[in-house]
Scaffold this motif. Structure first.
Motif, mmCIF file in Angstrom:
data_model
loop_
_atom_site.group_PDB
_atom_site.id
_atom_site.type_symbol
_atom_site.label_atom_id
_atom_site.label_comp_id
_atom_site.label_asym_id
_atom_site.label_seq_id
_atom_site.Cartn_x
_atom_site.Cartn_y
_atom_site.Cartn_z
ATOM 1 N N ASN A 147 0.850 -1.187 0.000
ATOM 2 C CA ASN A 147 0.000 0.000 0.000
ATOM 3 C C ASN A 147 0.890 1.242 0.000
ATOM 4 O O ASN A 147 1.605 1.504 0.969
ATOM 5 N N GLN A 148 0.856 2.017 -1.080
ATOM 6 C CA GLN A 148 1.679 3.223 -1.197
ATOM 7 C C GLN A 148 0.952 4.367 -0.494
ATOM 8 O O GLN A 148 -0.166 4.715 -0.875
ATOM 9 N N TYR A 149 1.597 4.963 0.525
ATOM 10 C CA TYR A 149 0.840 5.984 1.245
ATOM 11 C C TYR A 149 1.675 7.192 1.651
ATOM 12 O O TYR A 149 2.907 7.137 1.733
ATOM 13 N N ASN A 150 0.947 8.265 1.893
ATOM 14 C CA ASN A 150 1.462 9.556 2.337
ATOM 15 C C ASN A 150 1.323 9.609 3.860
ATOM 16 O O ASN A 150 0.219 9.469 4.390
ATOM 17 N N GLY A 197 3.844 12.451 -10.093
ATOM 18 C CA GLY A 197 4.233 13.258 -11.239
ATOM 19 C C GLY A 197 3.190 13.333 -12.339
ATOM 20 O O GLY A 197 3.548 13.480 -13.517
ATOM 21 N N VAL A 198 1.901 13.267 -11.971
ATOM 22 C CA VAL A 198 0.849 13.224 -12.997
ATOM 23 C C VAL A 198 -0.148 14.378 -12.867
ATOM 24 O O VAL A 198 -1.280 14.270 -13.321
ATOM 25 N N THR A 199 0.276 15.479 -12.272
ATOM 26 C CA THR A 199 -0.665 16.589 -12.045
ATOM 27 C C THR A 199 -1.221 17.150 -13.348
ATOM 28 O O THR A 199 -2.355 17.648 -13.367
ATOM 29 N N THR A 200 -0.471 17.089 -14.432
ATOM 30 C CA THR A 200 -0.967 17.653 -15.693
ATOM 31 C C THR A 200 -2.056 16.782 -16.321
ATOM 32 O O THR A 200 -2.760 17.236 -17.231
ATOM 33 N N PHE A 256 5.897 8.748 0.930
ATOM 34 C CA PHE A 256 6.314 10.141 1.065
ATOM 35 C C PHE A 256 5.571 10.793 2.222
ATOM 36 O O PHE A 256 4.631 10.218 2.783
ATOM 37 N N THR A 257 6.011 11.986 2.589
ATOM 38 C CA THR A 257 5.325 12.814 3.581
ATOM 39 C C THR A 257 4.968 14.115 2.898
ATOM 40 O O THR A 257 5.845 14.932 2.606
ATOM 41 N N GLY A 258 3.689 14.281 2.595
ATOM 42 C CA GLY A 258 3.248 15.425 1.816
ATOM 43 C C GLY A 258 3.533 16.753 2.497
ATOM 44 O O GLY A 258 3.345 16.906 3.708
ATOM 45 N N ALA A 259 4.004 17.722 1.716
ATOM 46 C CA ALA A 259 4.208 19.073 2.243
ATOM 47 C C ALA A 259 2.868 19.667 2.649
ATOM 48 O O ALA A 259 1.857 19.485 1.961
ATOM 49 N N ARG A 260 2.834 20.370 3.773
ATOM 50 C CA ARG A 260 1.582 20.984 4.221
ATOM 51 C C ARG A 260 1.142 22.045 3.227
ATOM 52 O O ARG A 260 1.904 22.930 2.859
ATOM 53 N N GLU A 261 -0.103 21.970 2.816
ATOM 54 C CA GLU A 261 -0.613 22.875 1.801
ATOM 55 C C GLU A 261 -1.097 24.183 2.402
ATOM 56 O O GLU A 261 -0.974 25.237 1.798
ATOM 57 N N ALA A 265 -1.869 15.573 -3.281
ATOM 58 C CA ALA A 265 -0.494 15.269 -2.874
ATOM 59 C C ALA A 265 0.018 14.003 -3.557
ATOM 60 O O ALA A 265 1.203 13.900 -3.896
ATOM 61 N N TYR A 266 -0.853 13.041 -3.796
ATOM 62 C CA TYR A 266 -0.459 11.816 -4.494
ATOM 63 C C TYR A 266 -0.186 12.098 -5.975
ATOM 64 O O TYR A 266 0.767 11.554 -6.550
ATOM 65 N N ASN A 267 -1.025 12.932 -6.586
ATOM 66 C CA ASN A 267 -0.780 13.284 -7.990
ATOM 67 C C ASN A 267 0.574 13.962 -8.152
ATOM 68 O O ASN A 267 1.286 13.725 -9.133
ATOM 69 N N VAL A 268 0.939 14.794 -7.171
ATOM 70 C CA VAL A 268 2.239 15.455 -7.196
ATOM 71 C C VAL A 268 3.350 14.417 -7.076
ATOM 72 O O VAL A 268 4.326 14.426 -7.833
#
Length: 380
Positions: A227-230, A332-335, A300-305, A326-329
């Motif tokens: 399980n890939q998680y933030n 690398g698929v935000t676009t 990863f540990t997502g940067a606080r937005e 944060a997962y899309n970032v």
């Protein structure tokens, strides 16, 4: 250069896009048509397919609870004939679906746990989600029969999903292939859940981990069966009690910006978040919590937005960001995905609890202010 350059990115994108019908209403046929259009657009996008030949070979199929006009569960089978991968994406929590939010997600009280697929026990809500998936049909064939018919040692099979879909991924994979790759007829059978909550007990977790050991295919998110998680995402920390993660004990607050806590808050909001954690812990059985996470990768540990969280609205926005954008970032698929659109189709299972306790911090502050005013000496 395409946005997706490896199969794991493509698998993740399918797990997000299978949720596209969450904003729509209608019968299953109408929702299926809408979802088909959305999936066709994704697999035909050069930024997604990177020159690979992708086809939707079963479904998509949409399941609806009685009297529902929402997409309460959805799945499909997509085939990358260039890399020889069949992919089964499973939909996440539809925030518009009462069945998803109040039963599949929050049906986690241990007293109501039921027999898991083959062994152990799982939450009653996720068991119901699994049964819905197993009942889906497309083109006159159920998912299990279709996969049995196309299984080949030349191809690999991947089950994937985000959020609720991430929790259901190991259940569906184990239900259909309890031996993992062994005896499956496939070259390999993998899972690729993201942001999935813990859904089963120690017996199920041990059996799943044995059948689906972690396979490192390149480091980072290029890893199967975990399980890939933030670490800043609330959802994968439910419903396990783990003190080192994932687990509800990770839902913490700090009052200074450099804190390692999940949320950076003032004193007022720390009480609200503690209440949220307590409610979640009670849902999971408190000190008798039986949930045990399957294989996990703290990716990863997502940067606080939003920086310091000073009110419930900002807390809800931070929770939603860490669970989606944060997962899309990170992948690398935000676009490929509009952030607002994704946040409208996928929402954390525990978000209703945030809204339910939304006034706690304000009530505490008001009470403190009233007490302080009452203690002031009269003037005049």
């Amino acid at each position: 250069m395409a946005v997706c350059t490896n199969i794991q990115q493509q698998v993740y994108c399918l797990a997000i896009k299978i949720c596209a019908a969450a904003t729509q209403t209608g019968d299953s046929a109408a929702l299926t048509t809408y979802l088909q259009t959305e999936l066709d657009a994704l697999v035909g996008d050069a930024d997604f397919n990177n020159g690979d030949d992708w086809q939707i070979v079963w479904g998509p199929a949409v399941w609806q609870a009685p009297f529902s006009d929402y997409s309460d569960q959805a799945a499909a089978v997509c085939y990358n004939s260039t890399q020889n991968f069949y992919v089964v994406p499973i939909s996440a929590t539809n925030p518009n679906s009462p069945y998803n939010v109040f039963f599949e997600d929050l049906g986690a009280v241990p007293f109501y746990m039921v027999a898991g697929p083959g062994t152990g026990k799982v939450s009653v809500g996720n068991s119901a989600g699994l049964q819905a998936l197993l009942s889906l049909e497309a083109g006159g064939a159920g998912l299990a029969d279709f996969l049995k018919g196309v299984a080949s040692s030349a191809d690999d099979l991947v089950f994937c999903g985000h959020s609720l879909g991430g929790g259901l991924t190991p259940l569906l994979a184990y239900a259909l292939y309890p031996g993992g790759t062994t005896g499956s007829g496939w070259g390999n059978v993998y899972t690729f859940p993201t942001a999935g909550p813990t859904t089963g007990d120690s017996v199920f977790a041990a059996a799943f981990n044995a059948a689906y050991p972690v396979v490192d295919a390149g480091g980072g998110y290029q890893m199967w069966n975990a399980n890939q998680y933030n670490a800043h995402d609330l959802v994968p920390n439910a419903w396990a009690p783990g003190s080192t993660g994932p687990g509800l004990a990770q839902v913490t607050t700090g009052i200074v910006p450099w804190t390692t806590a999940m949320y950076y808050t003032g004193v007022k909001m720390s009480g609200e978040i503690a209440a949220l954690r307590t409610i979640a812990e009670n849902f999971a059985g408190g000190s008798a919590n039986p949930y045990v996470a399957t294989n996990n990768n703290a990716l990863f540990t997502g940067a606080r937005e939003y920086g310091e969280i000073s009110d419930s609205t900002t807390l809800a926005k931070e929770i939603l960001y860490q669970h989606t954008t944060a997962y899309n970032v990170e992948f690398g698929v935000t676009t490929l995905f509009d952030a607002a659109e994704v946040q409208a189709t996928i929402q954390p299972p525990l978000l209703p609890l945030v809204l339910a306790i939304g006034g706690i911090g304000d009530a505490v502050a008001a009470a403190d202010a009233a007490a302080a005013a009452q203690a002031e000496p009269a003037t005049g």
